[in-house]
Motif scaffolding. Structure first.
Motif, PDB file in Angstrom:
ATOM      1  N   VAL A  67      11.925  10.840  -4.723  1.00 44.23           N
ATOM      2  CA  VAL A  67      12.283  11.778  -5.956  1.00 44.23           C
ATOM      3  C   VAL A  67      12.252  10.248  -6.886  1.00 44.23           C
ATOM      4  CG1 VAL A  67      13.599  12.540  -7.831  1.00 44.23           C
ATOM      5  CG2 VAL A  67      13.756  13.178  -5.502  1.00 44.23           C
ATOM      6  N   ILE A  68      11.347  10.587  -7.960  1.00 47.03           N
ATOM      7  CA  ILE A  68      11.050   9.127  -8.594  1.00 47.03           C
ATOM      8  C   ILE A  68      11.443  10.245 -10.302  1.00 47.03           C
ATOM      9  CG2 ILE A  68       9.348   8.072 -10.277  1.00 47.03           C
ATOM     10  CD1 ILE A  68       7.418   8.174  -7.492  1.00 47.03           C
ATOM     11  N   CYS A  69      12.587   9.454 -10.943  1.00 51.22           N
ATOM     12  CA  CYS A  69      13.250   9.977 -12.074  1.00 51.22           C
ATOM     13  C   CYS A  69      12.710   9.541 -12.967  1.00 51.22           C
ATOM     14  CB  CYS A  69      14.703   9.989 -12.333  1.00 51.22           C
ATOM     15  SG  CYS A  69      15.165  11.260 -10.765  1.00 51.22           S
ATOM     16  N   GLY A  70      11.604  10.512 -14.509  1.00 53.03           N
ATOM     17  CA  GLY A  70      10.710  10.171 -15.369  1.00 53.03           C
ATOM     18  C   GLY A  70      10.317   8.474 -14.805  1.00 53.03           C
ATOM     19  N   GLY A  71       8.968   8.065 -15.379  1.00 53.00           N
ATOM     20  CA  GLY A  71       8.425   6.533 -15.656  1.00 53.00           C
ATOM     21  C   GLY A  71       7.100   7.650 -16.263  1.00 53.00           C
ATOM     22  N   GLU A  72       6.033   5.616 -16.131  1.00 61.00           N
ATOM     23  CA  GLU A  72       5.237   5.647 -16.582  1.00 61.00           C
ATOM     24  C   GLU A  72       4.122   6.754 -15.756  1.00 61.00           C
ATOM     25  OE1 GLU A  72       4.554   1.969 -18.195  1.00 61.00           O
ATOM     26  OE2 GLU A  72       6.363   1.817 -19.651  1.00 61.00           O
ATOM     27  N   GLY A  73       3.935   7.991 -15.871  1.00 57.96           N
ATOM     28  CA  GLY A  73       3.131   8.373 -14.596  1.00 57.96           C
ATOM     29  C   GLY A  73       1.728   7.719 -13.896  1.00 57.96           C
ATOM     30  N   ILE A  74       1.255   7.494 -14.698  1.00 58.78           N
ATOM     31  CA  ILE A  74       0.434   6.195 -14.047  1.00 58.78           C
ATOM     32  C   ILE A  74       0.222   5.814 -13.359  1.00 58.78           C
ATOM     33  CG2 ILE A  74      -0.524   5.089 -16.390  1.00 58.78           C
ATOM     34  CD1 ILE A  74      -3.299   6.100 -16.270  1.00 58.78           C
ATOM     35  N   ALA A  75       1.345   4.622 -13.652  1.00 57.20           N
ATOM     36  CA  ALA A  75       1.578   3.955 -12.681  1.00 57.20           C
ATOM     37  C   ALA A  75       2.206   3.942 -11.351  1.00 57.20           C
ATOM     38  CB  ALA A  75       2.921   3.241 -13.374  1.00 57.20           C
ATOM     39  N   PHE A  76       2.409   5.165 -11.236  1.00 53.97           N
ATOM     40  CA  PHE A  76       2.424   6.220  -9.987  1.00 53.97           C
ATOM     41  C   PHE A  76       1.255   6.888  -9.270  1.00 53.97           C
ATOM     42  CE2 PHE A  76       6.456   5.645 -11.933  1.00 53.97           C
ATOM     43  CZ  PHE A  76       6.809   5.124 -11.539  1.00 53.97           C
ATOM     44  N   THR A  77       0.507   6.825  -9.509  1.00 55.75           N
ATOM     45  CA  THR A  77      -0.774   7.237  -8.636  1.00 55.75           C
ATOM     46  C   THR A  77      -0.893   7.078  -7.698  1.00 55.75           C
ATOM     47  OG1 THR A  77      -1.671   8.318 -10.849  1.00 55.75           O
ATOM     48  CG2 THR A  77      -3.228   8.099  -8.805  1.00 55.75           C
ATOM     49  N   ASP A  78      -1.166   6.060  -7.132  1.00 55.72           N
ATOM     50  CA  ASP A  78      -0.889   4.811  -5.298  1.00 55.72           C
ATOM     51  C   ASP A  78      -0.989   5.112  -5.345  1.00 55.72           C
ATOM     52  OD1 ASP A  78      -3.592   4.020  -7.009  1.00 55.72           O
ATOM     53  OD2 ASP A  78      -3.765   2.347  -7.277  1.00 55.72           O
ATOM     54  N   VAL A  79       0.833   5.283  -5.513  1.00 60.24           N
ATOM     55  CA  VAL A  79       2.059   5.324  -4.803  1.00 60.24           C
ATOM     56  C   VAL A  79       2.749   6.572  -4.273  1.00 60.24           C
ATOM     57  CG1 VAL A  79       4.327   5.256  -6.348  1.00 60.24           C
ATOM     58  CG2 VAL A  79       4.334   4.247  -3.819  1.00 60.24           C
ATOM     59  N   SER A  80       2.030   6.989  -4.859  1.00 63.38           N
ATOM     60  CA  SER A  80       2.873   8.817  -4.942  1.00 63.38           C
ATOM     61  C   SER A  80       1.058   9.265  -3.773  1.00 63.38           C
ATOM     62  CB  SER A  80       2.436  10.356  -5.828  1.00 63.38           C
ATOM     63  OG  SER A  80       1.072   9.706  -6.383  1.00 63.38           O
ATOM     64  N   LEU A  81       0.266   8.492  -4.167  1.00 62.06           N
ATOM     65  CA  LEU A  81      -0.514   8.943  -2.234  1.00 62.06           C
ATOM     66  C   LEU A  81      -0.408   8.193  -0.931  1.00 62.06           C
ATOM     67  CD1 LEU A  81      -4.355   8.413  -4.550  1.00 62.06           C
ATOM     68  CD2 LEU A  81      -3.303  11.117  -3.966  1.00 62.06           C
ATOM     69  N   LYS A  82       0.351   7.068  -0.872  1.00 62.00           N
ATOM     70  CA  LYS A  82       0.640   6.421  -0.520  1.00 62.00           C
ATOM     71  C   LYS A  82       1.529   7.087   0.535  1.00 62.00           C
ATOM     72  CE  LYS A  82      -0.018   1.618  -1.646  1.00 62.00           C
ATOM     73  NZ  LYS A  82      -0.097   0.342  -1.943  1.00 62.00           N
ATOM     74  N   ALA A  83       2.392   8.192  -0.399  1.00 63.05           N
ATOM     75  CA  ALA A  83       3.945   8.232   0.376  1.00 63.05           C
ATOM     76  C   ALA A  83       3.158   9.725   0.835  1.00 63.05           C
ATOM     77  CB  ALA A  83       4.837   8.580  -1.028  1.00 63.05           C
ATOM     78  N   LYS A  84       2.201  10.842   0.453  1.00 62.30           N
ATOM     79  CA  LYS A  84       1.786  11.665   0.929  1.00 62.30           C
ATOM     80  C   LYS A  84       0.840  11.255   2.269  1.00 62.30           C
ATOM     81  CE  LYS A  84      -1.498  15.256   0.465  1.00 62.30           C
ATOM     82  NZ  LYS A  84      -2.397  15.828  -0.930  1.00 62.30           N
ATOM     83  N   ALA A  85       0.126  10.492   2.406  1.00 60.72           N
ATOM     84  CA  ALA A  85      -0.520   9.698   3.569  1.00 60.72           C
ATOM     85  C   ALA A  85       0.824   9.414   4.508  1.00 60.72           C
ATOM     86  CB  ALA A  85      -1.107   8.111   2.652  1.00 60.72           C
ATOM     87  N   ALA A  86       1.836   9.093   4.270  1.00 61.93           N
ATOM     88  CA  ALA A  86       3.073   8.669   5.322  1.00 61.93           C
ATOM     89  C   ALA A  86       3.937   9.676   5.834  1.00 61.93           C
ATOM     90  CB  ALA A  86       3.610   7.264   4.479  1.00 61.93           C
ATOM     91  N   GLY A  87       3.195  11.282   5.164  1.00 64.04           N
ATOM     92  CA  GLY A  87       4.184  11.829   4.863  1.00 64.04           C
ATOM     93  C   GLY A  87       5.548  12.131   4.606  1.00 64.04           C
ATOM     94  N   ILE A  88       5.522  11.380   3.856  1.00 62.01           N
ATOM     95  CA  ILE A  88       7.080  12.243   3.391  1.00 62.01           C
ATOM     96  C   ILE A  88       7.296  12.504   1.716  1.00 62.01           C
ATOM     97  CG2 ILE A  88       8.295  10.066   1.626  1.00 62.01           C
ATOM     98  CD1 ILE A  88       7.636   7.572   3.717  1.00 62.01           C
ATOM     99  N   PRO A  89       7.758  13.458   1.815  1.00 63.79           N
ATOM    100  CA  PRO A  89       7.390  14.723   0.358  1.00 63.79           C
ATOM    101  C   PRO A  89       7.876  13.635  -0.479  1.00 63.79           C
ATOM    102  CG  PRO A  89       8.528  15.407   2.400  1.00 63.79           C
ATOM    103  CD  PRO A  89       8.791  13.683   2.960  1.00 63.79           C
ATOM    104  N   LEU A  90       7.335  13.518  -2.382  1.00 60.33           N
ATOM    105  CA  LEU A  90       7.482  13.152  -3.113  1.00 60.33           C
ATOM    106  C   LEU A  90       7.783  14.322  -4.396  1.00 60.33           C
ATOM    107  CD1 LEU A  90       6.473  10.099  -4.446  1.00 60.33           C
ATOM    108  CD2 LEU A  90       5.661  11.596  -5.376  1.00 60.33           C
TER     109      LEU A  90
END
Length: 170
Positions: A67-90
């Protein structure tokens, strides 16, 4: 049996310096801990780069959810895709992320209007305002639009300009 027994949820906060952020983490905790999940919480202390690293560390640790509690959304684009690729719900809170399974949003339209009214009252209906916004943080952009719209209704208040600044800018 508890659904989350033996499972870990990583919770990455931008900072814990206001009620919104504190309540956000407490809200997550109040949901996941009764279900048996262990919650691993990080506080980036206002540093976007640290919050991104915290999420990357959660992925490397193979937590069961993030869970990412707020933050600069654009900064998390790549890492959110990495979580998805790793099969970790975000889940992104107050941000839309391409790899997220869900986004939880506050009513930033009403919050922005309330912010504008609060500021107009505090200024006695007169003065000059500069609006600071954060790139990629859509919820804050919505708030700034609404706040500016409300402030523009006061003849004695002038919105001079709007600037985009990052959360860890001085």
């Amino acid at each position: 049996t508890e659904v989350g027994k033996g499972k870990v949820i990583g919770v990455a906060s931008m900072h814990m310096s206001n009620d919104w952020n504190t309540n956000c983490v407490l809200g997550v905790e109040n949901i996941v801990t009764p279900m048996g999940y262990e919650m691993n919480h990080t506080n980036a202390m206002g540093q976007t780069s640290q919050q991104v690293k915290d999420v990357e560390n959660f992925i490397a640790a193979k937590v069961n959810g993030i869970v990412i509690c707020g933050g600069e959304g654009i900064a998390f684009t790549d890492v959110s895709l990495k979580a998805k690729a790793a099969g970790i719900p975000l889940v992104g809170i107050d941000m839309f992320l391409p790899g997220a399974v869900a986004s939880v949003e506050a009513d930033n339209y009403a919050g922005g209007a309330q912010q504008g009214l609060f500021l107009a009252k505090a200024m006695g209906g007169e003065g000059k305002v500069i609006v600071l916004d954060t790139p990629g943080w859509k919820s804050l952009y919505i708030r700034s639009l609404m706040s500016t719209a409300v402030l523009s209704q006061f003849d004695g208040i002038k919105v001079l300009n709007s600037y985009e600044v990052f959360g860890d800018d001085p």
